[in-house]
Enzyme design. Structure first.
Site, PDB file in Angstrom:
ATOM      1  N   ASP A 189       4.658  10.861  12.806  1.00 34.15           N
ATOM      2  CA  ASP A 189       3.567  10.632  11.858  1.00 34.15           C
ATOM      3  C   ASP A 189       2.879   9.310  12.198  1.00 34.15           C
ATOM      4  O   ASP A 189       3.500   8.397  12.769  1.00 34.15           O
ATOM      5  CB  ASP A 189       4.092  10.585  10.421  1.00 34.15           C
ATOM      6  CG  ASP A 189       2.953  10.576   9.402  1.00 34.15           C
ATOM      7  OD1 ASP A 189       2.091  11.466   9.468  1.00 34.15           O
ATOM      8  OD2 ASP A 189       2.920   9.669   8.559  1.00 34.15           O
ATOM      9  N   GLU A 210      -0.230   6.351  10.645  1.00 28.62           N
ATOM     10  CA  GLU A 210      -1.172   5.880   9.641  1.00 28.62           C
ATOM     11  C   GLU A 210      -2.313   5.192  10.387  1.00 28.62           C
ATOM     12  O   GLU A 210      -2.104   4.587  11.447  1.00 28.62           O
ATOM     13  CB  GLU A 210      -0.520   4.908   8.658  1.00 28.62           C
ATOM     14  CG  GLU A 210       0.608   5.507   7.819  1.00 28.62           C
ATOM     15  CD  GLU A 210       0.151   6.594   6.863  1.00 28.62           C
ATOM     16  OE1 GLU A 210      -1.064   6.636   6.548  1.00 28.62           O
ATOM     17  OE2 GLU A 210       0.996   7.379   6.432  1.00 28.62           O
ATOM     18  N   HIS A 240      -2.019   3.313   2.561  1.00 31.09           N
ATOM     19  CA  HIS A 240      -0.786   2.862   3.215  1.00 31.09           C
ATOM     20  C   HIS A 240      -0.381   1.423   2.893  1.00 31.09           C
ATOM     21  O   HIS A 240       0.754   1.030   3.150  1.00 31.09           O
ATOM     22  CB  HIS A 240      -0.865   3.048   4.734  1.00 31.09           C
ATOM     23  CG  HIS A 240      -2.100   2.489   5.383  1.00 31.09           C
ATOM     24  ND1 HIS A 240      -2.445   1.163   5.340  1.00 31.09           N
ATOM     25  CD2 HIS A 240      -3.072   3.106   6.113  1.00 31.09           C
ATOM     26  CE1 HIS A 240      -3.559   0.968   6.018  1.00 31.09           C
ATOM     27  NE2 HIS A 240      -3.976   2.134   6.488  1.00 31.09           N
ATOM     28  N   HIS A 252       1.670   5.920   1.386  1.00 32.99           N
ATOM     29  CA  HIS A 252       1.933   6.679   2.601  1.00 32.99           C
ATOM     30  C   HIS A 252       2.610   5.746   3.595  1.00 32.99           C
ATOM     31  O   HIS A 252       2.074   4.701   3.957  1.00 32.99           O
ATOM     32  CB  HIS A 252       0.640   7.226   3.185  1.00 32.99           C
ATOM     33  CG  HIS A 252       0.120   8.415   2.462  1.00 32.99           C
ATOM     34  ND1 HIS A 252      -0.422   9.498   3.101  1.00 32.99           N
ATOM     35  CD2 HIS A 252       0.068   8.701   1.144  1.00 32.99           C
ATOM     36  CE1 HIS A 252      -0.800  10.400   2.202  1.00 32.99           C
ATOM     37  NE2 HIS A 252      -0.515   9.921   1.005  1.00 32.99           N
ATOM     38  N   ASP A 258       7.468   9.518   5.722  1.00 32.51           N
ATOM     39  CA  ASP A 258       6.825  10.821   5.850  1.00 32.51           C
ATOM     40  C   ASP A 258       7.472  11.670   6.941  1.00 32.51           C
ATOM     41  O   ASP A 258       7.498  12.903   6.843  1.00 32.51           O
ATOM     42  CB  ASP A 258       5.330  10.660   6.124  1.00 32.51           C
ATOM     43  CG  ASP A 258       4.553  10.269   4.880  1.00 32.51           C
ATOM     44  OD1 ASP A 258       5.174  10.160   3.801  1.00 32.51           O
ATOM     45  OD2 ASP A 258       3.330  10.074   4.970  1.00 32.51           O
TER      46      ASP A 258
END
Length: 221
Positions: A7, A9, A57, A150, A155
């Site tokens: 994942d 960001e 985030h 997030h 995640d």
């Protein structure tokens, strides 16, 4: 072939609009059981972080200013994912950023053939329903209490649990805590990584391998 749950960001929605990656996280598993190998980096985007992205985030430009830039972590990242199947939710988004960043520094791009897009898997299983990571966690009764922002590392673990449920396999859980250190950058965000391993049955492993061989299209794009 081991799996990588991956994942990122970013500072925004599109690499073409000048947005950049600010966090990369990867959790390695073998037959969906964590190997305890983790790659996690916070990245200096060398640009501002818009308010909308910060609200998602929580990484400000000031916080990221002393972090490594993407070119400084690229080789370690590519080495970590080499030879492994990548499982990414909404893979187009992450690949556009990752391959955009890799292309700028003349590094090998990620081949889409090694990627499973769990969003497409979810859409095949639940057509017409919301299949965001949040929605799938709620559908499978996966704890979201730690997801106040997030966070790519958290995640990845949520995605692992979601993916196991998408395969109708029992879930070998481990926990991510926000109270201790886990990687070279975790001291800045107080993230910890720990695990409890549960044995997956031969039947569940067979389901996973059969799913990879026969039910997932070679390329979702």
């Amino acid at each position: 072939m081991n799996e990588i749950f991956l994942d990122t960001e970013t500072t925004g929605l599109s690499f073409k609009d000048g947005h950049k990656i600010v966090e990369i996280a990867c959790i390695e598993t073998q037959d969906l059981i964590p190997t305890n190998k983790v790659f996690h980096k916070l990245i200096n985007p060398k640009r501002d972080v818009p308010d909308d992205a910060y609200k998602i985030h929580g990484f400000s430009r000031e916080f990221l200013d002393n972090k490594q830039i993407f070119s400084e972590i690229a080789d370690d990242f590519l080495k970590f994912i080499e030879g492994k199947k990548l499982i990414i939710h909404n893979a187009n988004f992450d690949l556009n950023f990752l391959n955009g960043e890799l292309g700028l520094i003349k590094k090998q791009l990620i081949n889409k053939d090694v990627v499973i897009d769990s969003l497409e898997v979810a859409r095949n299983k639940f057509p017409g329903l919301s299949n965001s990571l949040d929605a799938l966690c709620k559908r499978f009764d996966i704890d979201l209490s730690k997801r106040t922002k997030h966070n790519a590392l958290l995640d990845c673990e949520l995605l692992r649990e979601v993916y196991i449920n998408l395969l109708d396999a029992k879930e070998p859980k481990f926990n991510l805590s926000l109270s201790a250190q886990t990687s070279s950058d975790s001291k800045d965000k107080n993230i910890s990584y720990s695990k409890n391993i549960y044995q997956i049955s031969d039947f569940e492993l067979k389901n996973h391998k059969d799913f990879l061989k026969s039910e997932i299209k070679k390329n979702f794009y």
